[in-house]
Design an enzyme around this catalytic site. Structure first.
Site, short mmCIF file in Angstrom:
data_model
loop_
_atom_site.label_atom_id
_atom_site.label_comp_id
_atom_site.label_asym_id
_atom_site.label_seq_id
_atom_site.Cartn_x
_atom_site.Cartn_y
_atom_site.Cartn_z
CG HIS A 414 -1.84 1.12 1.37
ND1 HIS A 414 -3.19 0.99 1.16
CD2 HIS A 414 -1.63 2.43 1.70
CE1 HIS A 414 -3.78 2.16 1.35
NE2 HIS A 414 -2.85 3.05 1.70
CD GLU A 415 2.08 3.98 3.45
OE1 GLU A 415 2.74 5.04 3.37
OE2 GLU A 415 0.86 3.96 3.44
CG HIS A 418 0.11 6.01 -0.67
ND1 HIS A 418 -0.97 6.57 -1.30
CD2 HIS A 418 -0.36 5.50 0.50
CE1 HIS A 418 -2.05 6.42 -0.55
NE2 HIS A 418 -1.71 5.78 0.55
CD GLU A 437 -4.65 7.07 1.72
OE1 GLU A 437 -4.39 5.85 1.62
OE2 GLU A 437 -3.84 7.88 2.19
#
Length: 1014
Positions: A414-415, A418, A437
């Site tokens: 997820h990070e 980003h 997000e």
């Protein structure tokens, strides 16, 4: 005519003589009775045929008088109808105005920020050179700033590309918008670049916001602190005056003046460190890329206690990846280090854009804002330096649980996602937070399927994200994904399941109806064209439409999904050929009548929204031939399709949850599906077996079918073994447990649920499961054991007690498997005595590992003893408590979820609301989850009225105001559901089971505070 004395005699003959003492005694008794009667009336609520039920609309609290006879159930074509009569609004919540944006007449260019932290005095000094370009003439410089002590003598324009430098005049402060408005004696001129100098100081708190102090225990057992940061969403303004908006990007050049025993991590690479004459060190970092202020990161920590694993280098790209944290946990973050390296490689290829910096660091810190139930709060989106709470990176490959392994994999992926969605291209404003997000939440699944393909994370996405947001998006007071305007509270509230899970769900839907290759090409073009800038959803629609060669109007399809709250339920009604003699003789195909309506737990709420729905269906014949029926777009409220499916074969809509909607079937087709599940459930795809469970229970809550249909459907679970349907089932069972409250039928329903899960329990057992060989079974095991123990199965409880006692006597040789610790601790405490509770508390006081800390807190929250519950809750607000700041609200939520002691938790929350609100009422730290959880069990009018009184007593609800509205809706929905369904569920359960042989086991800690009679 009678004489006066005669009249007096008559009167006296019709009266009784009572002494004054007796008279006073009777009066006192009557008075006491009246007081008691009034108190009971107020406490229990006035019962009458017309009960007052509070309904929450979008921005108001309204009351509705509902006649008890008007909420009725009718079973006609398996439909249940509920009617209510609403009356005028009696209370209104006036929303606070949206925050103003900083004028765009001055464009941020560069922040040259020198910071001197003093960890002993818990303060820092900031020295800022802020460079900007003037686009339109003005004499005002506006910056965000909070709790900074400005040295007015230092404010000055120190550089100008024209040589002309306006003189500082004065500054004022806009408290609501958090603006520092600096006035100058003359105007800034267009196209001229200026630099302003500002020196300031501020305190460093331990509040997990902005720059803050985090505590840890070093290798010698000494408690120490270090400096870390969390700037998202709007905390950068507490570290330096800045334009703290996501679209207003600039370059940062950071210098840190620090003690030589400390080492510094920040967004840029370290260029050099210079020793100063006073013994301190200046560390200079390379300039960052153009970035938003919320991406700013800083860590200043002891060299002796913090370090990094060896660098991993993507040689072809010359990018260094490293993972860092406390030296004691470095071996436990090796798995995260491997995942980070693989995910970075994957995204470089998938997006066809290389990660933009020469280094990416993942840093685990002991204290981090986000110790709440929402998984996404355990990490911070940062460019170059990614900060996580320790559970986000820690996984011991020898002893760690499958759930922790999955958690770390998803968080890290997820990070890293980003770095493209959020960093490279940022949303133009917080109202479109889903653009970063939602994408990161979806891309973590795509990357995880690459890193760990055996997990089949795509299947888990449906139950973990789609079903998750649907529960939160089923009430009238839900919100759209995209919000036009936001106040400060709303900015924090955007970090919720609607943004993360609904956002990722509609992105998945787009990927499915566009096709994987077209979708990938569209987002590649989007990222490349808008790199280092910001975007709106219109930009995304445009690039995805272009990727289809303009054959699909993505904006037309998707605008309703992002601008309307909620989602649709699709009803499939079949026209069977054997029902129509004429059709049968002509051998005409059958038909499907497809209708859509907004899904809503309030059937009386009239909503007219429609969506562009990508509709697909599958039948038994198509599955056997591996054929797919074509995609059909539905935008009207009703559509008719011709089908060739035999009347004797079932049809299932939304195969593999292709679209983001629920499905309801006509009774005959529903019965065909039930027959298939009972005879050979594996013929129905696993995602759709889970979907059938979740959808059926959901549509019964919306009064579209009777709840008994859902109970009949799950009867097949005795033969089910797969993770997906069982996870959906456990969620549905938990929801039923909440809804049923203290109803007398619940013990019998509990026994029925136990009968469904016992075959799986006996199959899966307590033994070791090889995570590599059977990862899903290992992931399912603790869910099954927890469910069976919660149903009071004696063998399960005895096993827990034995495991706990062996560990208690010798924790070294009788360790409890990591994946089972939370449930073993819980049931050992709930079924045990003070001894078990105190033993866990003593362990907590000395525990330094974050994951075990969570397990211990989970266990302590399970106590059924009133006094221990109150004592434990009080520890959360005690100064110097061993419960870490990041864990507090999550732990309170655990207590609030307890069937046995939630009434105690509810009283405690009310009595301590001012303290709770003072700590978390203005941030996103989980106080809304506390209100959400405690009201999950409110299913009576008395509880509704209690909550309404409490809500009305709070003037400033801060970031919790929406949750109060949602909870009022939720309670009303639960009351209506109970009235419509309890009788039929009771009849079904007692017809399915011999009630005389069922266990009527009550909780060993029943709190009969009130009896709610309906």
């Amino acid at each position: 005519m009678q004489a006066f004395d005669q009249i007096e005699t008559v009167v006296k003959s019709n009266t009784y003589n009572i002494s004054k003492k007796v008279c006073w005694l009777i009066s006192i008794v009557i008075g006491i009775c009246l007081v008691v009667l009034i108190a009971l009336t107020v406490y229990f609520g006035v019962r009458s045929p017309n009960e007052i039920i509070v309904y929450v609309e979008a921005t108001s609290l309204s009351t509705s008088t509902t006649n008890q006879n008007e909420i009725t159930t009718t079973t006609r074509r398996n439909e249940v109808t509920s009617t209510t009569n609403q009356i005028e609004t009696t209370a209104t919540i006036t929303p606070t105005p949206p925050v103003e944006r900083i004028p765009t007449n001055l464009k941020p260019v560069l922040y040259e920020w020198t910071i001197t932290p003093n960890l002993t005095d818990e303060t820092f000094v900031g020295d800022l050179l802020y460079t900007f370009t003037c686009l339109e003439s003005t004499n005002k410089l506006v910056l965000h700033m909070v709790d900074l002590n400005i040295d007015n003598s230092t404010i000055a324009i120190v550089n100008s590309s024209s040589g002309t430098m306006p003189v500082f005049d004065a500054w004022s402060y806009d408290d609501y918008n958090q603006f520092m408005i600096i006035d100058f004696s003359s105007d800034f001129q267009p196209e001229i670049i200026y630099t302003v100098h500002i020196v300031y100081w501020a305190a460093i708190d331990s509040d997990l916001e902005g720059l803050y102090l985090s505590n840890y225990v070093d290798a010698s057992g000494t408690s120490r602190t270090f400096l870390t940061s969390q700037m998202e969403p709007i905390y950068a303004r507490s570290a330096l005056p800045c334009v703290d908006e996501p679209a207003r990007k600039a370059v940062f050049r950071i210098t840190v003046n620090h003690d030589p025993s400390y080492v510094v991590w920040t967004n840029g690479e370290l260029e050099r460190s210079d020793a100063l004459v006073d013994g301190r060190v200046n560390s200079y970092f390379a300039p960052t890329l153009n970035m938003s202020t919320y991406l700013l990161a800083l860590i200043v920590a002891s060299k002796a206690d913090f370090a990094c694993l060896p660098d991993r280098v993507i040689s072809s790209k010359n990018i260094t990846s490293r993972t860092c944290g406390r030296t004691q946990i470095l071996p436990q973050i090796a798995y995260a280090d491997e995942v980070a390296f693989k995910a970075l490689n994957f995204f470089n290829e998938y997006f066809d854009i290389d990660y933009a910096l020469p280094k990416i660091e993942h840093f685990a810190v002991p204290d981090f804002e986000g110790g709440v139930s929402l998984r996404f709060s355990y990490q911070s989106l940062i460019l170059g330096l990614l900060i996580y709470a320790e559970p986000g990176l820690v996984f011991d490959e020898k002893t760690g649980s499958t759930s922790q392994q999955q958690y770390v994999t998803l968080i890290v992926a997820h990070e890293i996602a980003h770095q493209w969605f959020g960093n490279l291209v940022s949303p133009a404003w917080w109202g479109e937070l889903w653009l970063k997000e939602g994408f990161a939440n979806y891309m973590e699944t795509v990357a995880s399927d690459f890193i760990e393909p055996s997990w089949r994370q795509e299947e888990l996405f449906v139950i973990e994200k789609i079903f998750s947001f649907m529960k939160a998006d089923s009430l009238p007071t839900s919100r759209p994904i995209s919000v036009e305007s936001t106040n400060l509270a709303d900015i924090f509230l955007m970090f919720d399941r609607i943004t993360y899970d609904k956002g990722s769900s509609i992105i998945r839907m787009m990927a499915m109806f566009l096709g994987a290759e077209v979708f990938q090409q569209g987002i590649r073009n989007y990222l490349k064209s808008l790199s280092y800038s910001s975007a709106t959803q219109q930009d995304l629609w445009r690039y995805l439409t272009e990727a289809t060669n303009n054959t699909v109007d993505v904006e037309r399809i998707m605008t309703g999904w992002t601008h309307q709250a909620g989602y649709p339920v699709i009803e499939i009604n079949r026209i069977y050929t054997n029902n129509d003699q004429q059709l049968q003789q002509q051998k005409v195909n059958g038909e499907l009548i497809i209708t859509q309506q907004p899904f809503n737990l309030f059937p009386s709420t009239t909503k007219q929204e429609t969506w562009w729905v990508p509709f697909k269906y599958v039948d038994q014949a198509a599955l056997e031939l591996s054929n797919e029926n074509p995609l059909i777009w539905i935008n009207s409220t009703s559509t008719t399709l011709s089908v060739t499916t035999s009347d004797s074969n079932w049809i299932i809509g939304n195969p593999n949850y292709f679209g983001t909607y629920r499905v309801k079937y006509d009774p005959r087709n529903f019965q065909l599906i039930l027959t298939q599940l009972q005879t050979n459930h594996t013929l129905i795809p696993v995602i759709n077996r889970g979907a059938l469970i979740d959808d059926t229970f959901a549509v019964s809550r919306a009064f579209l079918i009777n709840a008994t249909d859902a109970y009949r459907l799950i009867d097949y679970l005795k033969d089910e073994r797969d993770f997906v349907p069982w996870t959906a089932a456990f969620s549905a069972i938990d929801q039923q447990e909440y809804l049923l409250g203290d109803n007398e039928i619940y013990p019998e329903i509990q026994s029925y649920f136990l009968s469904l899960v016992l075959p799986l329990y006996n199959s899966i057992g307590w033994g070791y499961i090889n995570q590599t060989a059977d990862w899903r079974r290992a992931l399912l095991q603790p869910k099954v054991l927890r469910a069976v123990c919660s149903f009071g199965y004696p063998e399960c409880i005895d096993r827990v007690k034995t495991m706990f006692r062996q560990w208690y006597l010798n924790s070294t040789e009788n360790g409890i498997p990591t994946s089972l610790r939370s449930l073993v601790y819980c049931f050992a405490v709930s079924e045990g005595s003070y001894e078990e509770f105190q033993f866990l508390w003593n362990r907590l006081e000395n525990e330094v590992e974050s994951i075990e800390t969570s397990n211990l807190l989970d266990g302590l929250a399970c106590t059924k003893d009133r006094s221990r519950t109150v004592w434990f809750l009080n520890q959360h607000l005690k100064d110097g408590s061993v419960i870490r700041e990041q864990d507090i609200t999550d732990s309170i939520v655990n207590v609030a979820s307890s069937r046995d002691v939630y009434p105690i938790a509810w009283i405690w929350i009310q009595e301590n609301w001012s303290k709770l609100f003072a700590k978390w009422g203005k941030t996103d730290s989980g106080l809304d989850d506390v209100i959400d959880e405690i009201t999950n069990r409110f299913v009576t009018v008395r509880q509704l009225n209690e909550f309404k009184i409490f809500a009305d007593s709070i003037v400033d609800k801060g970031t919790v105001y929406r949750q109060f509205q949602l909870s009022l809706d939720k309670i009303n929905a639960a009351i209506a559901w109970n009235k419509a369904n309890i009788a039929s569920i009771t009849e079904l359960i007692r017809s399915m089971n011999d009630s005389s042989t069922m266990s009527h086991r009550l909780s060993s800690f029943t709190i009969p505070l009130h009896d709610d009679l309906h």
